[in-house]
Enzyme design. Structure first.
Site, PDB file in Angstrom:
ATOM      1  N   ASP A 139     -89.108  54.915 -63.211  1.00 33.87           N
ATOM      2  CA  ASP A 139     -87.986  54.279 -63.915  1.00 33.87           C
ATOM      3  C   ASP A 139     -88.266  54.344 -65.421  1.00 33.87           C
ATOM      4  O   ASP A 139     -89.370  54.721 -65.846  1.00 33.87           O
ATOM      5  CB  ASP A 139     -87.910  52.814 -63.431  1.00 33.87           C
ATOM      6  CG  ASP A 139     -86.709  52.065 -63.958  1.00 33.87           C
ATOM      7  OD1 ASP A 139     -85.708  52.701 -64.336  1.00 33.87           O
ATOM      8  OD2 ASP A 139     -86.764  50.811 -63.990  1.00 33.87           O
ATOM      9  N   GLU A 147     -86.419  57.622 -69.788  1.00 34.22           N
ATOM     10  CA  GLU A 147     -85.483  58.373 -70.669  1.00 34.22           C
ATOM     11  C   GLU A 147     -86.161  58.861 -71.945  1.00 34.22           C
ATOM     12  O   GLU A 147     -85.761  59.926 -72.423  1.00 34.22           O
ATOM     13  CB  GLU A 147     -84.282  57.486 -71.005  1.00 34.22           C
ATOM     14  CG  GLU A 147     -83.391  57.183 -69.818  1.00 34.22           C
ATOM     15  CD  GLU A 147     -84.051  56.278 -68.774  1.00 34.22           C
ATOM     16  OE1 GLU A 147     -84.769  55.350 -69.177  1.00 34.22           O
ATOM     17  OE2 GLU A 147     -83.872  56.514 -67.576  1.00 34.22           O
ATOM     18  N   ASP A 184     -78.507  51.958 -63.106  1.00 33.85           N
ATOM     19  CA  ASP A 184     -77.965  50.606 -63.008  1.00 33.85           C
ATOM     20  C   ASP A 184     -76.443  50.565 -62.950  1.00 33.85           C
ATOM     21  O   ASP A 184     -75.777  50.287 -63.938  1.00 33.85           O
ATOM     22  CB  ASP A 184     -78.472  49.761 -64.174  1.00 33.85           C
ATOM     23  CG  ASP A 184     -79.983  49.639 -64.143  1.00 33.85           C
ATOM     24  OD1 ASP A 184     -80.580  49.982 -63.102  1.00 33.85           O
ATOM     25  OD2 ASP A 184     -80.563  49.205 -65.145  1.00 33.85           O
TER      26      ASP A 184
HETATM   27  O1  MIG Z   1     -83.993  47.596 -67.167  1.00 33.99           O
HETATM   28  O2  MIG Z   1     -87.564  47.531 -62.918  1.00 33.99           O
HETATM   29  O3  MIG Z   1     -82.746  51.028 -63.114  1.00 33.99           O
HETATM   30  O4  MIG Z   1     -83.500  49.894 -60.700  1.00 33.99           O
HETATM   31  O5  MIG Z   1     -84.746  47.388 -60.783  1.00 33.99           O
HETATM   32  C1  MIG Z   1     -84.461  47.107 -65.957  1.00 33.99           C
HETATM   33  C2  MIG Z   1     -86.424  46.757 -63.067  1.00 33.99           C
HETATM   34  C3  MIG Z   1     -85.566  48.002 -65.474  1.00 33.99           C
HETATM   35  C4  MIG Z   1     -84.091  49.452 -64.293  1.00 33.99           C
HETATM   36  C5  MIG Z   1     -83.864  50.178 -63.013  1.00 33.99           C
HETATM   37  C6  MIG Z   1     -83.706  49.202 -61.896  1.00 33.99           C
HETATM   38  C7  MIG Z   1     -84.938  48.333 -61.791  1.00 33.99           C
HETATM   39  C8  MIG Z   1     -85.176  47.621 -63.120  1.00 33.99           C
HETATM   40  N1  MIG Z   1     -85.269  48.591 -64.205  1.00 33.99           N
END
Ligand code: MIG
Length: 749
Positions: free
Chosen positions: A406, A409, A480
């Site tokens: 995650d 980016e 998200d």
């Molecule tokens: O900005 O790890 O897209 O699936 O649950 C939040 C917490 C950070 C974004 C991910 C989401 C995840 C969350 N993360």
């Protein structure tokens, strides 16, 4: 112009006064076009394409009055004296070409004065400044052209007249149709024409913009802020040809472990061991088949990657072992940001070895993410990727079965990373501006290769950020989304375009991530989710919980029905991954991919196909209990009632809450498993073939579903011939794996 071409070579170099154009033929249907302006040496190394893709191809060059023309068996490319290129199909019919001066009349470009910008800015209206672009191209469109692909974008299926940007973006606001960019950048577009199709992959990692007829319906433009104009032109008869070529270049999704096609349950976050165990118990208690639970960031100690919370997950090995015996696997999240903390070994080792990005002066670059101050591993370097890959031992040795990447980016809480933060492109110093769009790509590669070394199994990696080609390493989810009906509707074109852009293994957060779900929305989302390749329910901290049993008995019954249907259809899904490997075709397909010559499919946003035999027309409107379903030409069978329906038009289907309208093509053979609570060895005990009236041939693939033994021939491939009169023949094309204990044939009458 002067051109250089050696008989027998596949490259033609054309020199103009101010630039050089290289035409490199990759195969009959694909040509790479590289434009080097005076002084430019060579294009950026491709992050997307690995290995040499060039096939020996016969080409011919012919001198013409206005320039030259290159011929292969499948296309023609003309280069004119004025520097324009024209792209034609094999018979010389124009597909597209650089715009001729004067063809731009009627532009809708709307430039504002500084004064106007200041004026509308007072109410907060956004005004974009025209970017300085190093790379620009304008190419013609025909009236009836439709545009697909572009990876993970919001909005409708056909991208014609829209504008999108390629810059991996983590914007937590609800993803609206007017969002220009999401987490992934896949600079690949396909154009479906009245006759034929073409695709273009602009292989440039810099921020870029696709204006697909918004400025002017007669052309599209591509701009990139930097780099050079380096693209692959692909010609074909249909979209499927283009997808085949594009995935031939950038790679395909490797065969996944079978269990990863089961149902996944997630939440930000299951906070401790007791909660995770209870969740697994509830799956059993409520008879919900499930193969996997995802642990979000709170399993870690202070959000430090590759650690476990001492308090909340004190004995991860024991917990994962116990769950494993119940058939439940664990996937853990791993973010790129490494906590800046003395004494934390990942940080200290990375600093010592200079594995983190620095500012332009060479100081460690620090921003902020979940652990607070954090640094960014430089995944563009092979050595850093290897090191990162090895860290996963801390998770795998505890029994973890997959990794969820995650925030790659990369995301940052303390303002965006400046353009000049130093990231490497392998051994060459580069910068954030250039490497941004491939950060998630290289992180996924590091994770995939790391897992592969630590384990004999097929790595399971899920990533949020991508570039073209990331499909070789990771499964994707669309980030998200929100528990909104608009987002359920959007999931269909979004996943279909992702699939047509190489990402065959994709899914949305079922139920929606942000905002509060309702029982009706959740059920309708399961009816879409169970047909998407990645089937995971996930939701955000602070939102209404959305595990299947929290909405009363009747709703639980319906959700269970669809999760079970998914488990029944597992062999069908698995076969589609086998097919993807061979052809590049996605699992989830828009109807236009199967019926491109039927105009009614070109803008069909609320239906899709799973493979070529199953048509899904889900309800995506609140309160709706009837669905207007489009069935293309041919004979179809209602999956639920087995009623025979002639296609070629719209029908109104009954769709009470427990029905997702579902149709099977005549002549189809649907392979099924008996329903079970999770995937395990017993998968080979029994196969069910549901055979529909009509003639057809179907290929079924079977292997152990976990490791790479199939590469050594340990698999079975069956050809199943449906004669149409109730007769089914099953031939073994390849035998290298144990046979099914039992095969049951169910003939649909
Ligand atoms: O900005 O790890 O897209 O699936 O649950 C939040 C917490 C950070 C974004 C991910 C989401 C995840 C969350 N993360």
């Amino acid at each position: 112009m002067i051109y250089y071409f050696e008989e027998g070579s596949q490259e033609c170099r054309i020199e103009f006064q101010d630039r050089t154009i290289l035409l490199t033929v990759i195969n009959e249907a694909v040509c790479r076009i590289t434009t080097l302006n005076k002084g430019e040496q060579k294009p950026q190394r491709s992050a997307a394409i690995e290995g040499d893709k060039q096939k020996q191809t016969a080409i011919r060059i012919q001198k013409e009055e206005t320039g030259i023309r290159l011929f292969t068996d499948k296309m023609q490319i003309a280069a004119e004296e004025d520097g324009r290129l024209l792209f034609c199909n094999r018979t010389g019919r124009l597909l597209t070409g650089y715009l001729r001066a004067g063809e731009e009349s009627g532009s809708r470009e709307n430039e504002l004065t500084e004064q106007q910008k200041a004026f509308i800015g007072r109410e907060g209206h956004e005004t974009a400044d025209a970017a300085e672009n190093a790379v620009s191209v304008k190419m013609t469109l025909d009236e009836s052209d439709c545009i697909y692909g572009l990876g993970d974008k919001t909005g409708v299926l056909n991208k014609r007249e829209y504008e999108y940007e390629m810059w991996n973006t983590d914007n937590p606001a609800p993803h609206e149709d007017n969002f220009k960019a999401l987490y992934k950048s896949v600079p690949f577009m396909m154009v479906l024409k009245e006759q034929g199709a073409y695709g273009i992959f602009f292989d440039n990692t810099e921020k870029s913009v696709f204006n697909l007829g918004k400025e002017n319906t007669k052309y599209f433009t591509y701009h990139a802020v930097d780099g050079c104009l380096d693209y692959y032109f692909m010609a074909g008869d249909d979209l499927s040809d283009i997808i085949g070529e594009y995935t031939g270049l950038t790679g395909r999704v490797p065969l996944p472990m079978l269990w990863t096609l089961g149902y996944h349950q997630s939440r930000w976050s299951y906070m401790n061991e007791a909660e995770v165990r209870e969740l697994a118990e509830n799956m059993k208690k409520y008879e919900i088949p499930c193969d996997c639970i995802h642990l979000d960031i709170d399993y870690m100690e202070q959000y430090k990657v590759f650690t476990w919370s001492r308090e909340n997950f004190s004995e991860p090995e024991k917990m994962i072992g116990d769950l494993g015996r119940q058939g439940m696997k664990i996937v853990t999240i791993v973010d790129p940001g490494v906590k800046k903390e003395e004494g934390y070994s990942v940080f200290e080792e990375g600093v010592e070895k200079k594995y983190f990005a620095t500012d332009a002066q060479g100081n460690l670059y620090v921003n902020e993410v979940w652990p607070g101050d954090a640094v960014y591993p430089d995944f563009g370097r092979a050595e850093v990727r290897e090191w990162w890959g090895r860290q996963h031992e801390a998770l795998l040795e505890k029994g973890v079965s997959g990794i969820w990447n995650d925030m790659n980016e990369p995301a940052s809480f303390n303002g965006p990373l400046p353009d000049d933060v130093v990231f490497y492109d392998e051994e060459t110093p580069s910068c954030h501006k250039t490497m941004h769009n491939v950060y998630g790509h290289y992180m996924s590669k590091a994770t995939y290769e790391g897992l592969q070394k630590l384990d004999n199994k097929r790595p399971f990696v899920i990533t949020r950020a991508c570039y073209s080609g990331t499909q070789k390493y990771a499964v994707v989810w669309t980030g998200d989304n929100n528990s909104l009906w608009t987002h359920l509707r959007m999931a269909i074109p979004q996943l279909c375009n992702l699939g047509m852009s190489g990402f065959a293994f994709a899914g949305t957060d079922v139920g929606g991530f942000g905002s509060d779900v309702t029982s009706e929305l959740l059920i309708r989302w399961y009816q879409v989710g169970c047909f998407s390749a990645l089937f995971r329910n996930h939701s955000a901290m602070g939102t209404r919980r959305q595990e299947p049993w929290l909405f009363g008995d009747e709703n639980l019954r319906i959700i269970r029905k669809y999760i079970r249907l998914r488990y029944e259809l597992l062999p069908y899904f698995y076969d589609l991954f086998y097919e993807h490997q061979k052809t590049g075709l996605p699992v989830m397909r828009p109807l236009v991919l199967e019926y491109s010559r039927d105009k009614n499919t070109h803008n069909l946003n609320d239906e899709f196909m799973v493979g070529s035999n199953l048509l899904v027309s889900p309800v995506v409107e609140q309160g709706q209990v009837k669905k207007l379903v489009y069935l293309p030409e041919g004979t179809w069978y209602d999956y639920w009632t087995k009623e025979r329906i002639e296609g070629g038009g719209w029908i109104v289907a009954d769709a009470p809450l427990d029905i997702c309208p579902l149709y099977v093509k005549a002549g189809a053979v649907l392979p099924k498993y008996p329903v079970r609570s999770h995937i395990d060895e017993s998968k080979d005990e029994k196969l069910i073939l549901e055979v529909y009236p009509g003639e057809g041939t179907y290929y079924h693939y079977q292997d152990n579903g976990t490791d790479f033994a199939y590469e050594k021939g340990e698999y079975n491939l069956y050809r199943i011939i449906n004669s149409g009169n109730g007769d089914v023949k099953m031939e073994t094309e390849h035998q290298g794996y144990r046979e099914y204990g039992d095969i049951e044939i169910i003939s649909v009458k």
